[in-house]
Design a protein around this motif. Sequence first.
Motif, mmCIF file in Angstrom:
data_model
loop_
_atom_site.group_PDB
_atom_site.id
_atom_site.type_symbol
_atom_site.label_atom_id
_atom_site.label_comp_id
_atom_site.label_asym_id
_atom_site.label_seq_id
_atom_site.Cartn_x
_atom_site.Cartn_y
_atom_site.Cartn_z
ATOM 1 N N ARG A 128 5.605 11.441 -5.094
ATOM 2 C CA ARG A 128 4.155 11.627 -5.204
ATOM 3 C C ARG A 128 3.353 10.830 -4.184
ATOM 4 O O ARG A 128 2.118 10.945 -4.141
ATOM 5 N N ALA A 129 4.009 10.025 -3.379
ATOM 6 C CA ALA A 129 3.333 9.182 -2.406
ATOM 7 C C ALA A 129 4.282 8.923 -1.238
ATOM 8 O O ALA A 129 5.496 9.146 -1.367
ATOM 9 N N PRO A 130 3.776 8.473 -0.091
ATOM 10 C CA PRO A 130 4.655 8.195 1.056
ATOM 11 C C PRO A 130 5.743 7.187 0.714
ATOM 12 O O PRO A 130 5.483 6.168 0.059
ATOM 13 N N VAL A 131 6.957 7.459 1.172
ATOM 14 C CA VAL A 131 8.096 6.591 0.864
ATOM 15 C C VAL A 131 7.861 5.174 1.363
ATOM 16 O O VAL A 131 8.140 4.196 0.667
ATOM 17 N N ALA A 132 7.341 5.023 2.589
ATOM 18 C CA ALA A 132 7.133 3.690 3.156
ATOM 19 C C ALA A 132 6.122 2.893 2.345
ATOM 20 O O ALA A 132 6.284 1.685 2.134
ATOM 21 N N ALA A 133 5.062 3.562 1.865
ATOM 22 C CA ALA A 133 4.044 2.867 1.068
ATOM 23 C C ALA A 133 4.615 2.404 -0.265
ATOM 24 O O ALA A 133 4.372 1.276 -0.711
ATOM 25 N N VAL A 134 5.399 3.274 -0.913
ATOM 26 C CA VAL A 134 6.010 2.899 -2.188
ATOM 27 C C VAL A 134 7.018 1.772 -1.985
ATOM 28 O O VAL A 134 7.085 0.821 -2.775
ATOM 29 N N ALA A 135 7.813 1.865 -0.909
ATOM 30 C CA ALA A 135 8.807 0.826 -0.630
ATOM 31 C C ALA A 135 8.144 -0.532 -0.452
ATOM 32 O O ALA A 135 8.636 -1.552 -0.949
ATOM 33 N N ALA A 136 7.014 -0.557 0.263
ATOM 34 C CA ALA A 136 6.304 -1.819 0.456
ATOM 35 C C ALA A 136 5.704 -2.316 -0.848
ATOM 36 O O ALA A 136 5.820 -3.505 -1.189
ATOM 37 N N LEU A 137 5.072 -1.421 -1.582
ATOM 38 C CA LEU A 137 4.431 -1.813 -2.838
ATOM 39 C C LEU A 137 5.450 -2.342 -3.837
ATOM 40 O O LEU A 137 5.182 -3.289 -4.587
ATOM 41 N N ARG A 138 6.644 -1.754 -3.845
ATOM 42 C CA ARG A 138 7.689 -2.192 -4.771
ATOM 43 C C ARG A 138 8.087 -3.642 -4.528
ATOM 44 O O ARG A 138 8.523 -4.340 -5.450
ATOM 45 N N GLU A 139 7.934 -4.101 -3.292
ATOM 46 C CA GLU A 139 8.370 -5.462 -2.984
ATOM 47 C C GLU A 139 7.394 -6.530 -3.449
ATOM 48 O O GLU A 139 7.621 -7.717 -3.243
ATOM 49 N N THR A 140 6.316 -6.113 -4.104
ATOM 50 C CA THR A 140 5.494 -7.109 -4.804
ATOM 51 C C THR A 140 6.293 -7.758 -5.923
ATOM 52 O O THR A 140 5.846 -8.743 -6.527
#
Length: 289
Positions: free
Chosen positions: A239-251
């Motif tokens: 549902r969202a760009p893979v790179a954005a989700v990957a970065a957000l997950r690292e919070t």
Amino acid sequence: MSLPGGVVLAVLCGALLHACWNALIKSATDKALDTALIHSLGCVAAVPLLAATGLPDPAAWPYIAASTVVHIGYYAALAGAYRHGDLGLTYPVMRGCAPLLVALSSQAFIGEALSGRAWWGVAGICAGVLMLGLSPASLQGGGDRGKALRFALANAAIIALYTVIDGLGARASGNALGYVAALFLFDGLPYLLLVLHQRKGEGERRAALRYMAGRWRIAALGTAASLGSYGIALWAMTRAPVAAVAALRETSVLFAAVIGTLWLREPFGAQRALGTAVIVAGVAALRFG
């Protein structure tokens, strides 16, 4: 694709789950066995989940096979990093470098280009994570920091690789939850067999089985957290760009830093507080980028 608020909230919840099961491994006396146990129990959890979701689309199975192989390297590097260094050092380094690698490769392999503001968000999260991990507080920890960092950096590349593979696989599967269940069905058992094979002699293997028999209940919590965390991430990648989700997950590193301080008694300093602020700014840039 944009990054909706509901997706942001879900990924943050997944990040907390991810930090929790990593803290369980770090607190264990045998990190390799705990890692293997957590993910081998995923095979058991995957069966009823697959019964509920159904099998993924046939187009997803090559991605599942590739990801299963890559995850074996991930588990081995993860256990090695935690064996030689603090959670507060190794976890942020391996998780903080991976999103930048995903972002750099996403246009070529996924066909997704981030906006300028989203790039600032990815860079901000990566910089904040590294500030947390490389603070004076973490560098004062025990273990062999050189070996720990080498394991962590190798794992960053592995994480980036399986993130791209699974992002594509989840989209091809038609059901992200079914994809992650199929992945968990296969990827935990090979690493468990590898760990047991490395225990030379019947005595060591019996000791390993006794250890796992005493740890399976707490490991089951780690299994649930791991499956939930990755299931949320793969759902978000549909549902969202893979790179954005990957970065957000690292919070998840924020949660790991707090857990490491309160539970594992790892030190927390001013630089970690600044790193936290940088990560929050990066999340805001991603959300509105």
